[in-house]
Design a protein around this motif. Structure first.
Motif, PDB file in Angstrom:
ATOM      1  N   ALA A  27       0.813  -1.217   0.000  1.00  0.00           N
ATOM      2  CA  ALA A  27       0.000   0.000   0.000  1.00  0.00           C
ATOM      3  C   ALA A  27       0.840   1.257   0.000  1.00  0.00           C
ATOM      4  O   ALA A  27       1.944   1.280   0.538  1.00  0.00           O
ATOM      5  CB  ALA A  27      -0.929   0.008   1.227  1.00  0.00           C
ATOM      6  N   GLY A  28       0.267   2.294  -0.602  1.00  0.00           N
ATOM      7  CA  GLY A  28       0.886   3.605  -0.544  1.00  0.00           C
ATOM      8  C   GLY A  28       0.364   4.431   0.610  1.00  0.00           C
ATOM      9  O   GLY A  28       0.753   5.582   0.769  1.00  0.00           O
ATOM     10  N   GLY A  29      -0.553   3.859   1.417  1.00  0.00           N
ATOM     11  CA  GLY A  29      -1.074   4.573   2.576  1.00  0.00           C
ATOM     12  C   GLY A  29      -2.579   4.695   2.538  1.00  0.00           C
ATOM     13  O   GLY A  29      -3.266   3.907   1.896  1.00  0.00           O
ATOM     14  N   ALA A  30      -3.107   5.697   3.234  1.00  0.00           N
ATOM     15  CA  ALA A  30      -4.549   5.924   3.294  1.00  0.00           C
ATOM     16  C   ALA A  30      -5.041   6.551   1.985  1.00  0.00           C
ATOM     17  O   ALA A  30      -4.282   7.210   1.272  1.00  0.00           O
ATOM     18  CB  ALA A  30      -4.884   6.822   4.473  1.00  0.00           C
TER      19      ALA A  30
ATOM     20  N   PHE B 172       6.899   4.700   6.797  1.00  0.00           N
ATOM     21  CA  PHE B 172       5.733   5.572   6.962  1.00  0.00           C
ATOM     22  C   PHE B 172       5.847   6.740   5.987  1.00  0.00           C
ATOM     23  O   PHE B 172       5.239   6.744   4.947  1.00  0.00           O
ATOM     24  CB  PHE B 172       5.613   6.047   8.411  1.00  0.00           C
ATOM     25  CG  PHE B 172       4.439   6.947   8.635  1.00  0.00           C
ATOM     26  CD1 PHE B 172       3.143   6.486   8.431  1.00  0.00           C
ATOM     27  CD2 PHE B 172       4.622   8.264   9.035  1.00  0.00           C
ATOM     28  CE1 PHE B 172       2.050   7.320   8.614  1.00  0.00           C
ATOM     29  CE2 PHE B 172       3.528   9.108   9.226  1.00  0.00           C
ATOM     30  CZ  PHE B 172       2.246   8.636   9.020  1.00  0.00           C
ATOM     31  N   ALA B 173       6.662   7.717   6.302  1.00  0.00           N
ATOM     32  CA  ALA B 173       6.887   8.830   5.375  1.00  0.00           C
ATOM     33  C   ALA B 173       7.981   8.446   4.371  1.00  0.00           C
ATOM     34  O   ALA B 173       8.778   7.549   4.610  1.00  0.00           O
ATOM     35  CB  ALA B 173       7.296  10.072   6.150  1.00  0.00           C
ATOM     36  N   GLY B 174       8.007   9.144   3.246  1.00  0.00           N
ATOM     37  CA  GLY B 174       9.012   8.889   2.227  1.00  0.00           C
ATOM     38  C   GLY B 174      10.394   9.345   2.649  1.00  0.00           C
ATOM     39  O   GLY B 174      10.542  10.218   3.520  1.00  0.00           O
ATOM     40  N   GLN B 175      11.414   8.781   2.020  1.00  0.00           N
ATOM     41  CA  GLN B 175      12.787   9.076   2.407  1.00  0.00           C
ATOM     42  C   GLN B 175      13.122  10.556   2.228  1.00  0.00           C
ATOM     43  O   GLN B 175      13.767  11.159   3.084  1.00  0.00           O
ATOM     44  CB  GLN B 175      13.755   8.222   1.589  1.00  0.00           C
ATOM     45  CG  GLN B 175      15.212   8.407   1.989  1.00  0.00           C
ATOM     46  CD  GLN B 175      16.109   7.325   1.444  1.00  0.00           C
ATOM     47  OE1 GLN B 175      15.648   6.230   1.113  1.00  0.00           O
ATOM     48  NE2 GLN B 175      17.393   7.597   1.347  1.00  0.00           N
ATOM     49  N   ARG B 176      12.669  11.147   1.131  1.00  0.00           N
ATOM     50  CA  ARG B 176      12.975  12.568   0.894  1.00  0.00           C
ATOM     51  C   ARG B 176      12.316  13.466   1.941  1.00  0.00           C
ATOM     52  O   ARG B 176      12.891  14.475   2.366  1.00  0.00           O
ATOM     53  CB  ARG B 176      12.526  12.976  -0.507  1.00  0.00           C
ATOM     54  CG  ARG B 176      13.472  12.513  -1.610  1.00  0.00           C
ATOM     55  CD  ARG B 176      12.999  12.950  -2.958  1.00  0.00           C
ATOM     56  NE  ARG B 176      11.713  12.337  -3.311  1.00  0.00           N
ATOM     57  CZ  ARG B 176      11.054  12.573  -4.448  1.00  0.00           C
ATOM     58  NH1 ARG B 176      11.541  13.423  -5.330  1.00  0.00           N
ATOM     59  NH2 ARG B 176       9.918  11.966  -4.697  1.00  0.00           N
TER      60      ARG B 176
ATOM     61  N   THR C 225       1.310   0.939   7.231  1.00  0.00           N
ATOM     62  CA  THR C 225       2.474   0.631   8.073  1.00  0.00           C
ATOM     63  C   THR C 225       2.222   1.069   9.511  1.00  0.00           C
ATOM     64  O   THR C 225       2.642   0.391  10.457  1.00  0.00           O
ATOM     65  CB  THR C 225       3.739   1.332   7.543  1.00  0.00           C
ATOM     66  OG1 THR C 225       3.929   0.967   6.174  1.00  0.00           O
ATOM     67  CG2 THR C 225       4.970   0.930   8.334  1.00  0.00           C
ATOM     68  N   ALA C 226       1.530   2.185   9.680  1.00  0.00           N
ATOM     69  CA  ALA C 226       1.284   2.731  11.016  1.00  0.00           C
ATOM     70  C   ALA C 226       0.167   1.998  11.749  1.00  0.00           C
ATOM     71  O   ALA C 226      -0.166   2.365  12.873  1.00  0.00           O
ATOM     72  CB  ALA C 226       0.940   4.212  10.911  1.00  0.00           C
ATOM     73  N   SER C 227      -0.413   0.974  11.140  1.00  0.00           N
ATOM     74  CA  SER C 227      -1.484   0.232  11.817  1.00  0.00           C
ATOM     75  C   SER C 227      -1.248  -1.267  11.669  1.00  0.00           C
ATOM     76  O   SER C 227      -0.277  -1.802  12.196  1.00  0.00           O
ATOM     77  CB  SER C 227      -2.861   0.659  11.280  1.00  0.00           C
ATOM     78  OG  SER C 227      -2.930   0.527   9.864  1.00  0.00           O
ATOM     79  N   TYR C 228      -2.095  -1.948  10.915  1.00  0.00           N
ATOM     80  CA  TYR C 228      -2.084  -3.417  10.943  1.00  0.00           C
ATOM     81  C   TYR C 228      -0.854  -4.060  10.330  1.00  0.00           C
ATOM     82  O   TYR C 228      -0.562  -5.223  10.612  1.00  0.00           O
ATOM     83  CB  TYR C 228      -3.349  -3.974  10.297  1.00  0.00           C
ATOM     84  CG  TYR C 228      -3.603  -3.560   8.851  1.00  0.00           C
ATOM     85  CD1 TYR C 228      -3.026  -4.230   7.787  1.00  0.00           C
ATOM     86  CD2 TYR C 228      -4.465  -2.508   8.563  1.00  0.00           C
ATOM     87  CE1 TYR C 228      -3.280  -3.866   6.486  1.00  0.00           C
ATOM     88  CE2 TYR C 228      -4.737  -2.139   7.263  1.00  0.00           C
ATOM     89  CZ  TYR C 228      -4.143  -2.817   6.224  1.00  0.00           C
ATOM     90  OH  TYR C 228      -4.393  -2.455   4.927  1.00  0.00           O
ATOM     91  N   ALA C 229      -0.075  -3.340   9.526  1.00  0.00           N
ATOM     92  CA  ALA C 229       1.101  -3.949   8.897  1.00  0.00           C
ATOM     93  C   ALA C 229       2.232  -4.213   9.883  1.00  0.00           C
ATOM     94  O   ALA C 229       3.109  -5.037   9.618  1.00  0.00           O
ATOM     95  CB  ALA C 229       1.614  -3.069   7.758  1.00  0.00           C
ATOM     96  N   MET C 230       2.245  -3.518  11.030  1.00  0.00           N
ATOM     97  CA  MET C 230       3.334  -3.687  11.986  1.00  0.00           C
ATOM     98  C   MET C 230       2.874  -4.280  13.313  1.00  0.00           C
ATOM     99  O   MET C 230       3.564  -4.154  14.316  1.00  0.00           O
ATOM    100  CB  MET C 230       4.035  -2.345  12.227  1.00  0.00           C
ATOM    101  CG  MET C 230       4.663  -1.726  10.993  1.00  0.00           C
ATOM    102  SD  MET C 230       5.829  -2.805  10.125  1.00  0.00           S
ATOM    103  CE  MET C 230       7.140  -2.925  11.328  1.00  0.00           C
TER     104      MET C 230
ATOM    105  N   PRO D 209       5.342  -2.027  -2.249  1.00  0.00           N
ATOM    106  CA  PRO D 209       5.772  -1.288  -1.069  1.00  0.00           C
ATOM    107  C   PRO D 209       4.686  -1.324   0.004  1.00  0.00           C
ATOM    108  O   PRO D 209       3.511  -1.498  -0.303  1.00  0.00           O
ATOM    109  CB  PRO D 209       5.924   0.123  -1.627  1.00  0.00           C
ATOM    110  CG  PRO D 209       4.820   0.225  -2.658  1.00  0.00           C
ATOM    111  CD  PRO D 209       4.617  -1.171  -3.213  1.00  0.00           C
ATOM    112  N   THR D 210       5.066  -1.152   1.247  1.00  0.00           N
ATOM    113  CA  THR D 210       4.096  -1.000   2.338  1.00  0.00           C
ATOM    114  C   THR D 210       4.454   0.281   3.079  1.00  0.00           C
ATOM    115  O   THR D 210       5.494   0.348   3.737  1.00  0.00           O
ATOM    116  CB  THR D 210       4.139  -2.203   3.298  1.00  0.00           C
ATOM    117  OG1 THR D 210       3.773  -3.398   2.585  1.00  0.00           O
ATOM    118  CG2 THR D 210       3.173  -2.008   4.451  1.00  0.00           C
ATOM    119  N   THR D 211       3.599   1.287   2.942  1.00  0.00           N
ATOM    120  CA  THR D 211       3.933   2.608   3.485  1.00  0.00           C
ATOM    121  C   THR D 211       2.697   3.277   4.084  1.00  0.00           C
ATOM    122  O   THR D 211       1.581   2.769   4.002  1.00  0.00           O
ATOM    123  CB  THR D 211       4.513   3.528   2.383  1.00  0.00           C
ATOM    124  OG1 THR D 211       3.536   3.662   1.336  1.00  0.00           O
ATOM    125  CG2 THR D 211       5.791   2.949   1.795  1.00  0.00           C
ATOM    126  N   GLY D 212       2.910   4.438   4.677  1.00  0.00           N
ATOM    127  CA  GLY D 212       1.833   5.296   5.157  1.00  0.00           C
ATOM    128  C   GLY D 212       1.034   4.682   6.296  1.00  0.00           C
ATOM    129  O   GLY D 212       1.559   3.978   7.163  1.00  0.00           O
ATOM    130  N   GLY D 213      -0.280   4.968   6.283  1.00  0.00           N
ATOM    131  CA  GLY D 213      -1.163   4.551   7.359  1.00  0.00           C
ATOM    132  C   GLY D 213      -1.273   3.057   7.538  1.00  0.00           C
ATOM    133  O   GLY D 213      -1.591   2.577   8.636  1.00  0.00           O
TER     134      GLY D 213
END
Length: 284
Positions: free
Chosen positions: A163-166, A228-232, A208-213, A202-206
């Motif tokens: 996921a790219g997030g929410a 969670f947030a992008g590297q840049r 990662t901040a919830s059920y993915a971890m 990829p697994t990122t954003g919301g």
């Protein structure tokens, strides 16, 4: 379509081309080399030249992981499709229609019942091809329904995240799926059942901040982007250069955020082993 193609298709005695270079060859996103599509399929969509793991959807994932003949997909839950009547350059409803046409799925999370080397499981797979696997009402509801089915079946719940997030088109309603999924995982634990997470690229954003971890065991495919947030964004915030390979699976394994990184060819057997151990431990 050129006029030559139109003429060719109109003439019955001219053989139609059943294949093209586009479906015979695949350009690896890892090394850039051209690989025979058939060879890639036989190698579980892992590049035979550089070992890059291509992104795959629910149908392929179920076929690779679940025992043959055991897969039974669960109905996709019905949710309000455009609760905020959102529109940017396109209407949200139009984006949903386009995503369903291209991904051949109703939304970004599909569940199925089945067995992995004889172990009963309920398994969810996020599809990055569907609007970047973004988490909205449909994904949150599918996650909860998957957990509820696992509780009914007295089986572990295994989730493959991508996921790219929410989903921005659903605003705060998409963010509400984070606590909802957390509560569902607690329900699973209260029932004494394992929760296993397999993070894919990829697994990122919301997500990662919830059920993915929150898995009892955290597994990842090689070189998956996880964060969670992008590297840049992080670099511009802390004003420092981040380490090489930051947010990749191997880096996170070395720093204690993952339990194991498993090659796709070994994933089915490893999942069966993990589920076997966890089921015995939960029963005890």
């Amino acid at each position: 379509m050129s006029w030559i193609t139109n003429v060719r298709n109109a003439l019955p005695f001219v053989a139609k081309r059943e294949s093209s270079d586009e479906n015979l060859w695949h350009k690896c996103k890892g090394c850039g080399q051209m690989v025979f599509t058939k060879e890639l399929e036989e190698n579980l969509y892992v590049c035979p030249k550089c070992d890059h793991h291509e992104r795959i959807g629910p149908k392929l994932r179920f076929a690779q992981i679940l025992d043959e003949g055991s897969c039974a997909e669960l109905p996709v839950p019905k949710v309000p499709e455009d609760p905020l009547k959102f529109r940017d350059s396109k209407r949200y409803t139009d984006r949903l229609k386009a995503a369903r046409t291209s991904a051949h799925e109703q939304d970004a999370l599909i569940n199925a019942r089945g067995t992995i080397l004889g172990h009963r499981v309920v398994m969810g797979v996020q599809d990055f091809a569907f609007m970047g696997g973004s988490m909205g009402l449909a994904v949150g509801e599918a996650f909860v329904r998957g957990v509820e089915e696992a509780i009914r079946e007295k089986a572990p719940y295994v989730i493959f995240t991508a996921a790219g997030g929410a989903r921005m088109q659903e605003g705060i309603l998409s963010l509400m799926q984070m606590p909802r999924s957390t509560v569902a995982i607690q329900m699973l634990h209260d029932a004494g059942l394992p929760y296993v997470v397999v993070l894919t690229d990829p697994t990122t954003g919301g997500v990662t901040a919830s059920y993915a971890m929150l898995g009892d065991v955290q597994i990842s495919e090689p070189n998956a982007l996880i964060g969670f947030a992008g590297q840049r964004v992080i670099e511009s915030t802390i004003r420092e250069k981040l380490p090489e390979g930051f947010q990749r699976a191997e880096y996170l394994l070395d720093h204690g955020m993952l339990d194991m990184v498993v090659h796709r060819k070994e994933l089915r057997e490893r999942l069966a082993t993990v589920i076997g151990y966890l089921s015995v431990a939960q029963a005890a």
